[in-house]
Scaffold this motif. Sequence first.
Motif, PDB file in Angstrom:
ATOM      1  N   VAL A   1       0.841  -1.199   0.000  1.00 35.68           N
ATOM      2  CA  VAL A   1       0.000   0.000   0.000  1.00 35.68           C
ATOM      3  C   VAL A   1       0.874   1.247   0.000  1.00 35.68           C
ATOM      4  O   VAL A   1       0.638   2.200  -0.750  1.00 35.68           O
ATOM      5  CB  VAL A   1      -0.950   0.007   1.212  1.00 35.68           C
ATOM      6  CG1 VAL A   1      -1.669   1.348   1.312  1.00 35.68           C
ATOM      7  CG2 VAL A   1      -1.957  -1.124   1.116  1.00 35.68           C
TER       8      VAL A   1
ATOM      9  N   GLN B   1      -4.575  -2.786  -0.700  1.00 34.60           N
ATOM     10  CA  GLN B   1      -5.505  -2.001   0.118  1.00 34.60           C
ATOM     11  C   GLN B   1      -6.903  -2.612   0.100  1.00 34.60           C
ATOM     12  O   GLN B   1      -7.586  -2.663   1.129  1.00 34.60           O
ATOM     13  CB  GLN B   1      -5.545  -0.561  -0.403  1.00 34.60           C
ATOM     14  CG  GLN B   1      -6.389   0.371   0.450  1.00 34.60           C
ATOM     15  CD  GLN B   1      -6.544   1.723  -0.198  1.00 34.60           C
ATOM     16  OE1 GLN B   1      -7.103   1.848  -1.291  1.00 34.60           O
ATOM     17  NE2 GLN B   1      -6.042   2.760   0.473  1.00 34.60           N
ATOM     18  N   HIS B   2      -7.324  -3.086  -1.069  1.00 33.61           N
ATOM     19  CA  HIS B   2      -8.632  -3.726  -1.194  1.00 33.61           C
ATOM     20  C   HIS B   2      -8.708  -4.967  -0.299  1.00 33.61           C
ATOM     21  O   HIS B   2      -9.717  -5.211   0.372  1.00 33.61           O
ATOM     22  CB  HIS B   2      -8.878  -4.096  -2.651  1.00 33.61           C
ATOM     23  CG  HIS B   2     -10.317  -4.307  -2.983  1.00 33.61           C
ATOM     24  ND1 HIS B   2     -10.747  -4.797  -4.200  1.00 33.61           N
ATOM     25  CD2 HIS B   2     -11.443  -4.121  -2.260  1.00 33.61           C
ATOM     26  CE1 HIS B   2     -12.063  -4.885  -4.197  1.00 33.61           C
ATOM     27  NE2 HIS B   2     -12.505  -4.482  -3.035  1.00 33.61           N
TER      28      HIS B   2
ATOM     29  N   GLU C   1      -8.931  -3.939   3.316  1.00 34.45           N
ATOM     30  CA  GLU C   1     -10.288  -3.470   3.616  1.00 34.45           C
ATOM     31  C   GLU C   1     -11.214  -4.646   3.903  1.00 34.45           C
ATOM     32  O   GLU C   1     -12.025  -4.604   4.834  1.00 34.45           O
ATOM     33  CB  GLU C   1     -10.826  -2.642   2.454  1.00 34.45           C
ATOM     34  CG  GLU C   1     -12.222  -2.090   2.712  1.00 34.45           C
ATOM     35  CD  GLU C   1     -12.748  -1.234   1.572  1.00 34.45           C
ATOM     36  OE1 GLU C   1     -13.787  -0.584   1.749  1.00 34.45           O
ATOM     37  OE2 GLU C   1     -12.112  -1.221   0.489  1.00 34.45           O
TER      38      GLU C   1
ATOM     39  N   SER D   1     -10.562  -6.031   7.315  1.00 31.81           N
ATOM     40  CA  SER D   1     -10.819  -5.163   8.473  1.00 31.81           C
ATOM     41  C   SER D   1     -12.039  -5.610   9.272  1.00 31.81           C
ATOM     42  O   SER D   1     -12.168  -5.263  10.453  1.00 31.81           O
ATOM     43  CB  SER D   1     -11.003  -3.715   8.015  1.00 31.81           C
ATOM     44  OG  SER D   1     -12.195  -3.563   7.269  1.00 31.81           O
TER      45      SER D   1
ATOM     46  N   ARG E   1      -1.310   7.315   1.667  1.00 35.01           N
ATOM     47  CA  ARG E   1      -1.965   6.046   1.287  1.00 35.01           C
ATOM     48  C   ARG E   1      -2.258   5.188   2.520  1.00 35.01           C
ATOM     49  O   ARG E   1      -3.310   4.535   2.602  1.00 35.01           O
ATOM     50  CB  ARG E   1      -1.093   5.297   0.279  1.00 35.01           C
ATOM     51  CG  ARG E   1      -1.096   5.918  -1.113  1.00 35.01           C
ATOM     52  CD  ARG E   1      -0.384   5.037  -2.120  1.00 35.01           C
ATOM     53  NE  ARG E   1       1.058   5.074  -1.980  1.00 35.01           N
ATOM     54  CZ  ARG E   1       1.849   5.936  -2.622  1.00 35.01           C
ATOM     55  NH1 ARG E   1       1.319   6.852  -3.425  1.00 35.01           N
ATOM     56  NH2 ARG E   1       3.164   5.899  -2.472  1.00 35.01           N
TER      57      ARG E   1
ATOM     58  N   THR F   1      -5.919   4.135   4.079  1.00 34.14           N
ATOM     59  CA  THR F   1      -6.243   2.751   4.421  1.00 34.14           C
ATOM     60  C   THR F   1      -6.732   2.644   5.863  1.00 34.14           C
ATOM     61  O   THR F   1      -7.654   1.864   6.158  1.00 34.14           O
ATOM     62  CB  THR F   1      -5.019   1.847   4.208  1.00 34.14           C
ATOM     63  OG1 THR F   1      -4.500   2.059   2.887  1.00 34.14           O
ATOM     64  CG2 THR F   1      -5.374   0.381   4.359  1.00 34.14           C
TER      65      THR F   1
END
Length: 714
Positions: free
Chosen positions: A109, A120-121, A124, A127, A153, A157
């Motif tokens: 990231v 990052q996806h 996510e 999370s 970035r 995130t």
Amino acid sequence: MGIQTAMDRITESASIIEAMRAADDLAFEAGRDPGVRTLRVLSAALSADDDLAAIAAVHALAEMNDEEAARLLSSLLSSPRAYIVEHAADALGRRPARPEAIGRLVRLVADGGFAGMLAQHTLEKWSAGAAELLAVALETACTGTLSPDARARLVETMGLVRHPLAVRPLRAWASDRSAPPAVREAAVAALGQRREPVAISTLEDLVVEGGAIGELARLALIDAEPAPTAHRADEGLTVAQLFLHADIDPSLSSAGSGDNGGIATLLVRLGDALVAEPAAVQRVLTLSRGTTAQAGPDLLRVAGGETGHVYGHIPLSAPPVTSAAAWPLRVSVRRGIRRLLRAAGRVDVLHLRMADVGSLAAADVARELGIPTVFTVAPDPHSVIASLERSGTLTREAFGPADLTEHFWFRTHLVQSLAASAAHSVFFPRPSLERDMHALVGIDMTSHPERHTVVAEGVDLDVVDRAVARARQAADGAGHTPAIAELAALLDALPAHRRRLPLLVTVGRMHRIKGMATLVQAWADGPLRDAANLLVIGGDLEHPSADEREQLDRIDVTVPAPERATRGLLLTGHRSNDVAAEWLAAARFGLPGRAESGGVYVCASLKEEFGLAILEAMATGLLVVAPDSGGPATYVDDGDTGFLTETADPAKLITATERALARAAAGDDGAAARARDLVAARFTIQGMAAKLAPVYESVALSEAELQRAAEQLV
């Protein structure tokens, strides 16, 4: 079929596209039988020389409910092959969180780029189950020595982590006036996704600060508000359409610059035509990129219930980036789309057209807000892959490095995902549409045909007809309009002996797919240069993007800039759609003392799914040279209204253009009339709107029925 048989289908496939489609079966078999032998087969593919098989193995590992497979997949984040790292970062998002992978994903990231977006996806997605781990890892990473962009970035995130632990550092970063602007902006925008009172209080304080941070905090407060009440059910339809990578405005002032190609012109004309139709569409909301300063006024117009064709801008950092480089903007794009669609109150249908970051983000928003989508399915990048493979430019053994820059694998699967989730699919006409869709994309158009509609794009014939009338008058010696006068001044730069030649004209973006440099090379290195001058309309010549720079550099190698006019090459940069139409018409009729009549339009694109500029040229009466595949093959009558050719082959392109020039010199007005009549009958923007309006209405009605059925169950 078994894991080995599935792998054999990939390694023995006749084409790259066939191998990519077979990868889905490999993943299914890996999930069905996650045993030791499956792991051995996938491991062997990862160590072999077949890039396609290796990538397919990465994604198959993600489907195995097996601890050893999960460890192997995590370890691939440290692979020396960058394309394997990229695909592992993507595939891990389909697995539960792996603590040992979090640090490496965080580093990706920070590094940014396409791989950073994928990482990052995945974070996510993780999370939801590993929020505390992620919050600690991201905050720790931000304390290291990083560039401002890398920190921004990571802060962005952190905003995706749904845990109270994330709020404190976000507030601190947003309020730190000594922090780099990019870091503060990322934190402010992230706070808009929180509902905690302390987050709202921080944003209110930042609004008072004013400046760019204050504007952004004001937008973030809007994001944090509850969704507004939807419009009354008895109002007409609201249809949203999106093209992120353009500066779309009613005047089409940026047409042909950067990524502002035919799609930008189309959306303006189509939106106007839809609301002018005596049909169900009352409001069209066209979304494109813009600035933070534009976003606030746009929201007021959209939220105010303004009807007709309304424009909304998604605030992105300057300068604009190309579509290929825009993937890291996924979160900010999603936030901007969500803000506008929520402000609209009720959006009945969202029409997506591209397998790009805009559609990726918009599809997420549509799922969240319960908006049905219509997706225009085109075999892109499928057609490009097939064309490059036929030419020998792309091979399965070298697919990985090519995929690093073009993201072929991700984009083909994005097309499939968008098509699968759409309430209705729209297709461009193609000579063998059903066969191509099945072979390239895997869509069976005979299954549920009520959900598929073939819609040709259209041009504004009124604009073209006015252009033809003005160009005809100029050719007859009447006064020049401003557009014709500008063209005349450009032609005056040519040597006297070249002003007795006709014009070859091409219009479009300066992009390698559009073949601008290829056309210049074909013209300059052969007999075409002695037969005609070349007018290239498109591109931002003063501030070129990376794609435009690549094409301009290739053109300069062939015809150095100081020699362009002397040798008969005119690069004009982008022009508005109206101006381009007059120049096309002038190429047909000529300009006395500056250009001979009998010009020809040439499209040297590697592929054209439809080809609006070709249709506009035909509507002016120009003979055209166009690709022999895709959309143009459905409307160019080869040998009559134009000539179809394999544009990737320079020799064939030259031959077709020579034939077109010879035919144009003979002055066949009958062909010009037939071309214009064809466009009038089948390819107007009004006809396109009339075909799409019932599609939107049927999707909205079906969605309303589904909603009523769901409410009855509650």
